[in-house]
Design a protein around this motif. Structure first.
Motif, PDB file in Angstrom:
ATOM      1  N   VAL A 179       0.814  -1.390   0.139  1.00  0.00           N
ATOM      2  CA  VAL A 179      -0.007  -0.047   0.054  1.00  0.00           C
ATOM      3  C   VAL A 179       0.802   1.264   0.190  1.00  0.00           C
ATOM      4  N   PHE A 180       0.395   2.354  -0.680  1.00  0.00           N
ATOM      5  CA  PHE A 180       1.118   3.420  -0.605  1.00  0.00           C
ATOM      6  C   PHE A 180      -0.089   4.609  -0.063  1.00  0.00           C
ATOM      7  N   ILE A 181       0.543   5.449   0.979  1.00  0.00           N
ATOM      8  CA  ILE A 181      -0.299   6.645   1.348  1.00  0.00           C
ATOM      9  C   ILE A 181       0.476   7.738   1.081  1.00  0.00           C
ATOM     10  N   PRO A 182      -0.257   8.759   0.326  1.00  0.00           N
ATOM     11  CA  PRO A 182       0.597   9.772  -0.185  1.00  0.00           C
ATOM     12  C   PRO A 182       0.124  10.987   1.038  1.00  0.00           C
ATOM     13  N   ASN A 183       1.251  11.550   1.421  1.00  0.00           N
ATOM     14  CA  ASN A 183       1.287  12.751   2.332  1.00  0.00           C
ATOM     15  C   ASN A 183       0.553  12.571   3.712  1.00  0.00           C
TER      16      ASN A 183
ATOM     17  N   ASP B  84      -2.041  11.227   4.091  1.00  0.00           N
ATOM     18  CA  ASP B  84      -3.668  11.091   3.986  1.00  0.00           C
ATOM     19  C   ASP B  84      -3.916   9.568   3.982  1.00  0.00           C
ATOM     20  N   PHE B  85      -4.442   9.066   4.909  1.00  0.00           N
ATOM     21  CA  PHE B  85      -4.687   7.598   5.181  1.00  0.00           C
ATOM     22  C   PHE B  85      -5.818   7.149   4.250  1.00  0.00           C
ATOM     23  N   GLU B  86      -6.804   8.347   4.187  1.00  0.00           N
ATOM     24  CA  GLU B  86      -7.996   7.862   3.309  1.00  0.00           C
ATOM     25  C   GLU B  86      -7.553   7.755   1.820  1.00  0.00           C
TER      26      GLU B  86
ATOM     27  N   GLU C 221      -6.033   0.393  -7.021  1.00  0.00           N
ATOM     28  CA  GLU C 221      -7.087   0.640  -6.320  1.00  0.00           C
ATOM     29  C   GLU C 221      -7.088   1.398  -5.059  1.00  0.00           C
ATOM     30  N   PRO C 222      -8.042   2.074  -4.426  1.00  0.00           N
ATOM     31  CA  PRO C 222      -8.130   2.529  -3.219  1.00  0.00           C
ATOM     32  C   PRO C 222      -8.063   1.166  -2.167  1.00  0.00           C
ATOM     33  N   VAL C 223      -7.514   1.449  -1.064  1.00  0.00           N
ATOM     34  CA  VAL C 223      -7.236   0.167  -0.012  1.00  0.00           C
ATOM     35  C   VAL C 223      -7.333   0.571   1.263  1.00  0.00           C
TER      36      VAL C 223
END
Length: 160
Positions: A53-57, A59-61, A77-79
């Motif tokens: 998984v990758f979270i940008p900045n 921003d968990f959502e 996809e979102p995960v």
């Protein structure tokens, strides 16, 4: 902090990383879009058999899957970002980005919620986490720190 391993080059970073995440089923990378994304994809390549998984900045959502495609590692996809291991990437700690170590520590804790064997790993260049004192705020299990040497060579051939 004691040094537990020394290696060189991209292979050294990747092999060190693979060893530190042994046994993890899901790994979440947290970093800045653009600058950190390729490093998450590169590190993810050596553990592509796991959920990534990758979270940008922070921003968990906005977490996205990272998976292998014919063109290489790609965001998908979102995960759900909860994982066994969270990897904070050094671009977050660069002063011009403006991310606080406290907020990064909070997102790391959120990623690890419910994990029995959670680890926080930092991956940076030029001792960024130590220079910015993130290691004094975040309880890293490990930090992979690499230095880059850059040589630009001019060949004797002139193209017109």
């Amino acid at each position: 902090m004691p040094i537990i391993n020394t290696s060189q080059g991209v292979g050294g970073i990747l092999n060190s990383f693979r060893g530190l995440v042994e046994g993890a089923e899901k790994i979440t990378f947290v970093g800045t879009p653009g600058f950190c994304t390729p490093f998450a994809e590169l590190l993810g390549f050596v553990v592509r058999d796991r959920k990534l998984v990758f979270i940008p900045n922070l921003d968990f959502e906005k977490a996205r899957s990272i998976s292998m495609a014919p063109e290489g590692m790609q965001l998908g996809e979102p995960v759900d970002a909860h994982a066994d291991v969270v990897v904070l990437l050094g671009g977050l700690a660069m002063p011009k980005i403006g991310t606080s170590s406290e907020k990064a520590g909070e997102i790391a804790s959120k990623v690890l919620e419910g994990s029995k064997k959670g680890k926080i790993i930092g991956v940076c260049f030029q001792s960024m986490f130590i220079q910015q004192k993130w290691d004094e705020v975040i309880n890293f299990d490990y930090i992979i720190n690499a230095d880059l040497a850059v040589d630009v060579l001019e060949t004797s051939t002139t193209r017109h």
